[in-house]
Write a protein that holds these residues in place. Structure first.
Motif, short mmCIF file in Angstrom:
data_model
loop_
_atom_site.label_atom_id
_atom_site.label_comp_id
_atom_site.label_asym_id
_atom_site.label_seq_id
_atom_site.Cartn_x
_atom_site.Cartn_y
_atom_site.Cartn_z
N ARG A 139 -4.48 -1.35 5.13
CA ARG A 139 -3.93 -0.39 4.18
C ARG A 139 -2.45 -0.65 3.93
NH1 ARG A 139 -5.64 5.03 6.84
NH2 ARG A 139 -4.13 5.88 5.38
N HIS A 140 -1.74 -1.07 4.97
CA HIS A 140 -0.32 -1.39 4.82
C HIS A 140 -0.14 -2.60 3.89
CE1 HIS A 140 3.88 -1.48 5.89
NE2 HIS A 140 3.78 -2.76 6.20
N ALA B 12 3.41 -1.59 -3.94
CA ALA B 12 4.84 -1.29 -3.98
C ALA B 12 5.63 -2.43 -4.63
CB ALA B 12 5.37 -1.03 -2.57
N GLY B 13 5.15 -3.64 -4.49
CA GLY B 13 5.82 -4.78 -5.12
C GLY B 13 5.76 -4.73 -6.64
N GLU C 166 6.93 4.19 -0.17
CA GLU C 166 7.31 5.07 0.93
C GLU C 166 6.51 4.74 2.19
OE1 GLU C 166 7.37 9.85 1.64
OE2 GLU C 166 5.50 8.88 1.03
N ARG C 167 5.19 4.59 2.02
CA ARG C 167 4.34 4.27 3.18
C ARG C 167 4.68 2.88 3.74
NH1 ARG C 167 0.63 6.66 -0.38
NH2 ARG C 167 -0.17 4.62 -0.98
N THR C 168 5.07 1.97 2.88
CA THR C 168 5.45 0.63 3.34
C THR C 168 6.71 0.70 4.19
OG1 THR C 168 4.46 -0.41 1.40
CG2 THR C 168 6.12 -1.67 2.55
N LEU C 169 7.68 1.51 3.76
CA LEU C 169 8.91 1.65 4.54
C LEU C 169 8.67 2.33 5.88
CD1 LEU C 169 11.37 2.68 1.69
CD2 LEU C 169 11.31 0.51 2.92
N GLY D 38 5.90 1.94 7.69
CA GLY D 38 5.32 0.91 8.54
C GLY D 38 3.85 1.15 8.82
N ALA D 39 3.19 0.13 9.31
CA ALA D 39 1.75 0.20 9.56
C ALA D 39 1.40 1.21 10.65
CB ALA D 39 1.21 -1.18 9.94
N ARG D 40 2.29 1.40 11.58
CA ARG D 40 2.01 2.34 12.67
C ARG D 40 1.94 3.78 12.16
NH1 ARG D 40 5.83 3.02 17.94
NH2 ARG D 40 4.81 4.88 18.75
N GLY D 41 2.58 4.06 11.04
CA GLY D 41 2.58 5.40 10.47
C GLY D 41 1.23 5.87 9.99
N TYR D 42 0.30 4.94 9.76
CA TYR D 42 -1.04 5.33 9.33
C TYR D 42 -1.83 5.95 10.48
CZ TYR D 42 -0.16 2.53 5.19
OH TYR D 42 0.36 2.04 4.04
#
Length: 131
Positions: A15-16, A23-24, A75-78, A80-84
């Motif tokens: 997902r990240h 986002a790009g 926002e989700r990219t900033l 990080g993957a751990r935030g999921y």
């Protein structure tokens, strides 16, 4: 073994990566919003037909929606993957200045889209039944 270090799941990494791709595209999508808005304003200034104004309004709505989704992906990219996977980590990262700025930009696009949906899309009159 390193204490306090969590591994991210495969789903979170996937997902990240998807969010990074989306986002790009944000600058390109913002340009699309700008051109759709200019086209709608030009049509309004020229006194275009209601159907044309409706079509341009829907095009601007679509562009705003795509840009808003890309901004939230940024926002989700900033974060990080751990935030999921880790809600506490996500909450802590939401306080970072870069993430706050990305959240504010995404919410601004959301507000623009909602205002446009309420007041910016011309309603096309329906023909009476039986004609």
């Amino acid at each position: 073994m390193v204490l306090g270090r969590r591994k991210t799941g495969e789903d979170a990494r996937r997902r990240h990566a998807e969010d990074e791709t989306l986002a790009g595209r944000l600058p390109e999508l913002l340009d699309t919003v700008e051109s759709a808005e200019a086209a709608l304003r030009a049509a309004n200034a020229e006194g275009a037909e209601v159907e044309d104004l409706h079509a341009r309004g829907v095009a601007l709505d679509t562009a705003l929606t795509d840009a808003m989704r890309a901004a939230y992906a940024q926002e989700r990219t900033l974060i990080g993957a751990r935030g999921y996977d880790d809600r506490i980590y996500r909450r802590k990262r939401l306080a970072a200045p870069k993430v706050k700025a990305a959240t504010q930009a995404a919410e601004h696009l959301l507000t623009l889209r909602e205002a446009h949906r309420l007041h910016g899309i011309e309603r096309v009159p329906t023909s009476p039944a039986g004609i």
